[in-house]
Each structure stands twice: as C-alpha cells, then as structure tokens.
Design an enzyme around this catalytic site. Structure first.
Site, PDB file in Angstrom:
ATOM      1  N   HIS A   1      42.451 -33.029  20.117  1.00  0.00           N
ATOM      2  CA  HIS A   1      42.148 -33.887  18.965  1.00  0.00           C
ATOM      3  C   HIS A   1      43.344 -34.796  18.661  1.00  0.00           C
ATOM      4  CE1 HIS A   1      38.915 -31.091  16.992  1.00  0.00           C
ATOM      5  NE2 HIS A   1      38.617 -31.455  18.226  1.00  0.00           N
TER       6      HIS A   1
ATOM      7  N   LYS B   1      47.839 -23.120  10.126  1.00  0.00           N
ATOM      8  CA  LYS B   1      49.201 -22.777  10.555  1.00  0.00           C
ATOM      9  C   LYS B   1      49.412 -21.306  10.944  1.00  0.00           C
ATOM     10  CE  LYS B   1      51.143 -26.652  10.476  1.00  0.00           C
ATOM     11  NZ  LYS B   1      50.349 -27.078  11.630  1.00  0.00           N
TER      12      LYS B   1
ATOM     13  N   TYR C   1      50.917 -31.343  10.358  1.00  0.00           N
ATOM     14  CA  TYR C   1      49.663 -30.857  10.953  1.00  0.00           C
ATOM     15  C   TYR C   1      49.838 -30.567  12.450  1.00  0.00           C
ATOM     16  CZ  TYR C   1      44.709 -30.055  11.509  1.00  0.00           C
ATOM     17  OH  TYR C   1      43.506 -29.455  11.770  1.00  0.00           O
TER      18      TYR C   1
ATOM     19  N   PRO D   1      44.269 -20.787   5.218  1.00  0.00           N
ATOM     20  CA  PRO D   1      43.946 -21.413   6.506  1.00  0.00           C
ATOM     21  C   PRO D   1      43.852 -22.944   6.478  1.00  0.00           C
ATOM     22  CG  PRO D   1      42.038 -20.248   5.614  1.00  0.00           C
ATOM     23  CD  PRO D   1      43.175 -19.916   4.722  1.00  0.00           C
TER      24      PRO D   1
ATOM     25  N   TYR E   1      38.161 -32.350   6.845  1.00  0.00           N
ATOM     26  CA  TYR E   1      38.538 -31.635   5.618  1.00  0.00           C
ATOM     27  C   TYR E   1      37.934 -32.408   4.449  1.00  0.00           C
ATOM     28  CZ  TYR E   1      42.009 -29.157   8.458  1.00  0.00           C
ATOM     29  OH  TYR E   1      42.616 -28.374   9.420  1.00  0.00           O
TER      30      TYR E   1
HETATM   31  P1  RFL Z   1      46.459 -10.073  13.638  1.00  0.00           P
HETATM   32  O1  RFL Z   1      45.604 -11.047  14.335  1.00  0.00           O
HETATM   33  O2  RFL Z   1      46.012  -9.585  12.307  1.00  0.00           O
HETATM   34  O3  RFL Z   1      46.690  -8.850  14.622  1.00  0.00           O
HETATM   35  C1  RFL Z   1      47.321  -7.650  14.192  1.00  0.00           C
HETATM   36  C2  RFL Z   1      46.846  -6.514  15.076  1.00  0.00           C
HETATM   37  O4  RFL Z   1      47.501  -5.300  14.664  1.00  0.00           O
HETATM   38  C3  RFL Z   1      46.540  -4.251  14.630  1.00  0.00           C
HETATM   39  N1  RFL Z   1      47.017  -3.201  13.691  1.00  0.00           N
HETATM   40  C4  RFL Z   1      47.534  -2.029  14.079  1.00  0.00           C
HETATM   41  N2  RFL Z   1      47.760  -1.505  15.291  1.00  0.00           N
HETATM   42  C5  RFL Z   1      48.299  -0.247  15.340  1.00  0.00           C
HETATM   43  N3  RFL Z   1      48.581   0.499  14.230  1.00  0.00           N
HETATM   44  C6  RFL Z   1      48.372  -0.019  12.991  1.00  0.00           C
HETATM   45  N4  RFL Z   1      48.655   0.714  11.915  1.00  0.00           N
HETATM   46  C7  RFL Z   1      47.828  -1.314  12.877  1.00  0.00           C
HETATM   47  N5  RFL Z   1      47.481  -2.108  11.837  1.00  0.00           N
HETATM   48  C8  RFL Z   1      47.011  -3.239  12.344  1.00  0.00           C
HETATM   49  C9  RFL Z   1      45.267  -4.922  14.181  1.00  0.00           C
HETATM   50  O5  RFL Z   1      44.121  -4.174  14.536  1.00  0.00           O
HETATM   51  C10 RFL Z   1      45.354  -6.261  14.931  1.00  0.00           C
HETATM   52  O6  RFL Z   1      44.747  -6.185  16.204  1.00  0.00           O
HETATM   53  O7  RFL Z   1      47.920 -10.648  13.421  1.00  0.00           O
HETATM   54  P2  RFL Z   1      48.797 -11.637  14.370  1.00  0.00           P
HETATM   55  O8  RFL Z   1      48.770 -11.173  15.796  1.00  0.00           O
HETATM   56  O9  RFL Z   1      50.107 -11.811  13.698  1.00  0.00           O
HETATM   57  O10 RFL Z   1      47.988 -13.027  14.370  1.00  0.00           O
HETATM   58  C11 RFL Z   1      47.914 -13.828  13.210  1.00  0.00           C
HETATM   59  C12 RFL Z   1      46.606 -14.632  13.215  1.00  0.00           C
HETATM   60  O11 RFL Z   1      45.538 -13.723  13.439  1.00  0.00           O
HETATM   61  C13 RFL Z   1      46.376 -15.408  11.895  1.00  0.00           C
HETATM   62  O12 RFL Z   1      47.590 -15.962  11.424  1.00  0.00           O
HETATM   63  C14 RFL Z   1      45.361 -16.560  12.043  1.00  0.00           C
HETATM   64  O13 RFL Z   1      44.077 -16.066  12.343  1.00  0.00           O
HETATM   65  C15 RFL Z   1      45.286 -17.411  10.761  1.00  0.00           C
HETATM   66  N6  RFL Z   1      44.258 -18.477  10.832  1.00  0.00           N
HETATM   67  C16 RFL Z   1      44.520 -19.687  11.463  1.00  0.00           C
HETATM   68  N7  RFL Z   1      45.701 -19.896  12.069  1.00  0.00           N
HETATM   69  C17 RFL Z   1      45.935 -21.060  12.766  1.00  0.00           C
HETATM   70  O14 RFL Z   1      47.046 -21.228  13.278  1.00  0.00           O
HETATM   71  N8  RFL Z   1      44.975 -22.042  12.900  1.00  0.00           N
HETATM   72  C18 RFL Z   1      43.748 -21.913  12.331  1.00  0.00           C
HETATM   73  O15 RFL Z   1      42.896 -22.781  12.520  1.00  0.00           O
HETATM   74  C19 RFL Z   1      43.492 -20.708  11.543  1.00  0.00           C
HETATM   75  N9  RFL Z   1      42.296 -20.530  10.962  1.00  0.00           N
HETATM   76  C20 RFL Z   1      43.002 -18.288  10.237  1.00  0.00           C
HETATM   77  C21 RFL Z   1      42.045 -19.341  10.315  1.00  0.00           C
HETATM   78  C22 RFL Z   1      42.690 -17.101   9.570  1.00  0.00           C
HETATM   79  C23 RFL Z   1      41.435 -16.956   8.993  1.00  0.00           C
HETATM   80  N10 RFL Z   1      41.163 -15.731   8.334  1.00  0.00           N
HETATM   81  C24 RFL Z   1      40.086 -14.910   8.656  1.00  0.00           C
HETATM   82  C25 RFL Z   1      42.172 -15.185   7.458  1.00  0.00           C
HETATM   83  C26 RFL Z   1      40.791 -19.218   9.741  1.00  0.00           C
HETATM   84  C27 RFL Z   1      40.484 -18.029   9.045  1.00  0.00           C
HETATM   85  C28 RFL Z   1      39.139 -17.949   8.382  1.00  0.00           C
HETATM   86  C1  PHB Z   2      38.839 -23.180  12.466  1.00  0.00           C
HETATM   87  O1  PHB Z   2      38.360 -23.839  13.410  1.00  0.00           O
HETATM   88  O2  PHB Z   2      38.533 -22.003  12.280  1.00  0.00           O
HETATM   89  C2  PHB Z   2      39.781 -23.851  11.548  1.00  0.00           C
HETATM   90  C3  PHB Z   2      40.151 -25.182  11.768  1.00  0.00           C
HETATM   91  C4  PHB Z   2      41.034 -25.804  10.903  1.00  0.00           C
HETATM   92  C5  PHB Z   2      41.552 -25.106   9.827  1.00  0.00           C
HETATM   93  C6  PHB Z   2      41.202 -23.764   9.619  1.00  0.00           C
HETATM   94  C7  PHB Z   2      40.295 -23.129  10.479  1.00  0.00           C
HETATM   95  O3  PHB Z   2      42.408 -25.714   8.997  1.00  0.00           O
END
Ligand code: RFL
Ligand code: PHB
Length: 399
Positions: free
Chosen positions: A76, A302, A390, A298, A206
């Site tokens: 993008h 980031k 961004y 989100p 957005y």
């Molecule tokens: P995770 O992905 O939560 O993984 C942690 C892992 O640890 C395990 N765990 C354990 N294992 C052993 N013993 C324990 N006691 C444990 N407790 C937990 C868990 O089962 C899991 O497998 O953390 P990690 O690896 O630091 O990754 C971080 C990302 O997942 C998170 O920052 C992103 O998903 C945030 N996020 C976004 N980030 C972006 O950079 N770009 C995006 O577009 C974006 N969109 C989003 C998002 C997060 C969202 N939600 C659901 C909060 C969109 C959404 C809706």
């Molecule tokens: C996504 O595709 O899940 C997504 C994209 C942009 C955002 C957050 C989530 O800012």
C-alpha cells in the site's frame, strides 16, 4: 526419568514476538526453546494485525521467512481518511521518500514462522501448563512447566518474556520493581473477516463519523477485514452480519458504502482498546518483548510492528553477548526499546483520539475532530507527520 533440559535462550510464548526472536537467534547460531501455553491451532485461530511496516517485512526476510509476505502481501502506498462523508487520500509513500506498508495478516506471519521453525527442527513445547519462572535475577535462571502430569525444568542463560499482555513473565516481577502506565478507552472494536473482495484494495480506510469510527482493511484480494467502533460492553451475539454491514456503510462516504461487497462473516470478535507500557523491560536475565511489555490501541497498526522491533533489538543484544562477549546491547535494551515504544504510543493515542467518538465528544468535539482532519489533509507538515509514523520511524531514529 530426568526431565531437565538446557538452552541458551528460553522463550515464553509462540506469538509473533517469540517465533521471530527464535528464528533470528537460530540464524545467529544461538539455541532456543519456546514454551507456549496454547495448541498450534489455537495460536493460528487468533485474527489480529494486518499491516506490516517495511522494517517488519525486512526482519521477516532477515529471519528467512520473507517468501510469504513477498508472494501474498499487498503493498500500500497510501491510506484514506473519511470524514464529513468525504474521502481524502494521503499518499504516505510520496510523503516519506518512497516508503510503503504491506497488508499481510498476523495469522500468515505466525504460520510462516511456525513452518520455518518446524523445518529447522527447533523445539517448541505447545500446551505447556503452569509455566513458572525461577531465579531470573541470578546467573542461573530456570523455568518449570507441566506437560500432562509431568513437571519439566528448562535451564537457560536468559529468559525472553514474549507471552503477551496476559502472560506470566511480567506478572512474575514484584510490583515495586515495575512501573505501569495505562489508559483504557471507553469503547471497543467489533471486527469481521469475510471472503469478499476488499472495498479499497490499495489503501486502508480510516473513517471518522458522528456514529463512531470504522476501518476497511484486507487480508488478500478475496478476503476483507472490517471494523466498527462499539460500546466496550457490547456482545458479539448482538451483531448479526446484516447489522454489521448496515452500520459499516452508515459510517463511510456514500460512494465507498455503495461499493462494499457483503457476505457471511468467517470470524467476528470484539477487541478492547488500551494503551499500556511497563517499564523497565529487563529484570536481571528476564527480558520482556512485544505485548508482554506494551499495548497500543490498534488504530495506528503499531502493535505487531513494535513487537518485531523489540525482538530485533533483543536478538542483536544476545548476538553481541554471545559473539562479541559484550553486555552493552543487553544493558541498553530497555532504554532503546522504550524510546521507540513511547513514540508509537503517542501516535496510536493521537490517531485514536482523532478518529473515535468518546462519551464526551458531543457536537463541539465532533466539529473539532473534523477541523483537525481538514487541517491534516490540507497541510503538508501534518500529513508528513502522519505518514512518517504510519510507515514506521527508522530503527535508529533519534539515536
Ligand atoms: P501475542 O500475540 O499475544 O502472543 C503471546 C503468546 O504467549 C502465549 N502465552 C503463554 N505461553 C506460555 N505460558 C504462559 N503463561 C503464556 N501466556 C501467554 C500466548 O498463548 C500467545 O501465543 O503477543 P506478541 O507475540 O507480543 O505479538 C503482539 C501482537 O499480537 C499484537 O501487538 C498485534 O496483534 C496488535 N495489532 C496490530 N498490530 C499491528 O502492528 N498492526 C495491525 O494492523 C494490528 N491490528 C492488533 C490489530 C491487535 C488487535 N487485537 C485483537 C487486540 C488489530 C486487533 C483487532
Ligand atoms: C487490520 O487489517 O486488522 C488492521 C489494519 C489497520 C489497523 C488496524 C487493524 O490500523
């Protein structure tokens, strides 16, 4: 039977942080074992991030797993802001000297890293229960955990806490050794995934509206991801697919709304919005990385990108320790990460505040948001500030 093992770096959590750290360390010849509470299929069922900064894509290449994002990611060059029922493209690429972001799902990133780990025959213990940290502030840290009824011990030089916001690592640190900063937002995001072509395949949209925020994203040319802001106590069961599509369209401009292709959802969930930072990120031989140490709402996309850069700094620090016998990177890890984290916290908080309807937004607040958005899309200075954050600030920004 003796159930004790030893490794150089014990990694807790097989999310993107833990898996990427494992791959980067393996490439440098550093042993690691990952302990994960859930099963592989559960880990892969979590639908989360979708937008990768160039720095993150580069790290996937460095780790040897760039093929998936190169083949299936969508580059993008711009984003779109919708407000007062009108679309305003922001060409983030031309504002940042050619930088881009790539739409490629966290689920796919995780799968690529899991496959790579399996091919490299690296050990990951899934369904590890009761993970408990011992002596992380000594030179002999260890971890105990259970698989079935058997208790195992893993000894390591270092422990990497990559276990997300609800993990055990941060929780193991005494409260008086850690400072937590937190802001909980008074709303959530209701997201759906559907096998329909994305309404805007080349720019994430957005939207600010007086009904609340909406976002149009994608996973591929045939799979879309959409979100609408919802009350924080809302329930997924209250939202039929039809209700979701109707509400989404009401928050977009008429042209975009008319182009939305609807279809049955294959996933629907509500995520709370939170800003959170724990300082410091190192406690003796325990290092926190990713969501274990910080959360961003989100809106700025980031979270996963910050997790990837924490892990880059941490792997560099361990490589320096083992190859150059220097603790400089380890000693500087927390300070280095936190600088980047607070910049991303600021950006995500700002974009969230600008785009959402808060309980006290009212008519005045809505007009002020629209005034700022109007200024933003017409000001080169403000658009550049949005764009450079961004696409992601350079890894060594401000160093
Ligand atoms: P995770 O992905 O939560 O993984 C942690 C892992 O640890 C395990 N765990 C354990 N294992 C052993 N013993 C324990 N006691 C444990 N407790 C937990 C868990 O089962 C899991 O497998 O953390 P990690 O690896 O630091 O990754 C971080 C990302 O997942 C998170 O920052 C992103 O998903 C945030 N996020 C976004 N980030 C972006 O950079 N770009 C995006 O577009 C974006 N969109 C989003 C998002 C997060 C969202 N939600 C659901 C909060 C969109 C959404 C809706
Ligand atoms: C996504 O595709 O899940 C997504 C994209 C942009 C955002 C957050 C989530 O800012």
């Amino acid at each position: 039977m003796k159930l004790t093992k030893r490794t150089q770096v014990a990694i807790i959590g097989a999310g993107p942080s833990g898996l990427l750290l494992g791959a980067l360390l393996h490439r440098a010849g550093i042993d690691n074992i990952i302990l994960e509470r859930q099963s592989p299929s559960y880990v892969l069922s979590r639908i989360r991030a979708g937008i990768l900064e160039q720095v993150t894509v580069d790290l996937l290449h460095e780790a040897g797993v760039g093929f998936g994002v190169d083949t299936h990611g969508t580059v993008h060059h711009s984003i779109e802001l919708v407000f007062k029922n009108e679309r305003h493209p922001i060409d983030v690429s031309s504002l940042t000297g050619g930088k881009v972001v790539t739409a490629y799902g966290q689920t796919e990133v995780t799968k690529d890293l899991m496959d790579h780990r399996a091919l490299s025959e690296l050990e990951t213990v899934y369904e590890a229960a009761d993970v408990t940290l011992h002596d992380y502030d000594s030179s002999n840290p260890s971890i105990t955990y259970k698989v079935g009824n058997e208790t195992h011990t893993l000894q390591a030089d270092f422990i990497a806490g990559c276990d997300g916001f609800h993990g055990v690592c941060r929780a193991s640190v005494p409260k008086n050794s850690i400072q937590e900063y937190e802001k909980v937002y008074p709303f959530g995001w209701l997201g759906i995934l559907a096998d329909v072509p994305p309404v805007s395949p080349h720019a994430i949209v957005y939207a600010n509206s007086d009904r609340g925020f909406a976002l149009c994203s994608m996973r591929s040319m045939t799979r879309s991801r959409y979100y609408v802001q919802c009350p924080m106590d809302d329930k997924v069961e209250s939202w039929s697919d039809d209700l979701f599509w109707e509400e989404l369209k009401k928050r977009l401009d008429p042209e975009l709304a008319s182009q939305i292709v609807t279809g049955p959802s294959i996933e629907k969930s509500i995520a709370p919005l939170r800003s959170f930072v724990a300082e410091p990120m190192r406690f003796g031989r325990l290092f926190l990385a990713g969501d274990a140490a910080h959360i961003v709402p989100p809106t700025g996309a980031k979270g996963l990108n910050l997790a990837a850069t924490d892990v880059k700094y941490l792997s560099t620090a361990f490589i320096e320790y083992y190859k150059e016998k220097s603790s400089a990177g380890i000693d500087n890890y927390s300070t280095r990460c936190l600088k980047r984290i607070w910049r991303a916290e600021r950006f995500s908080w700002w974009l969230t505040s600008l785009m959402h309807r808060f309980p006290d937004t009212g008519g005045f607040g809505q007009k002020v948001q629209e005034g700022e958005l109007d200024y933003l899309v017409h000001s080169q200075a403000l658009s550049t500030s949005l764009a450079e954050n961004y696409v992601g600030l350079p890894l060594n920004f401000g160093e």
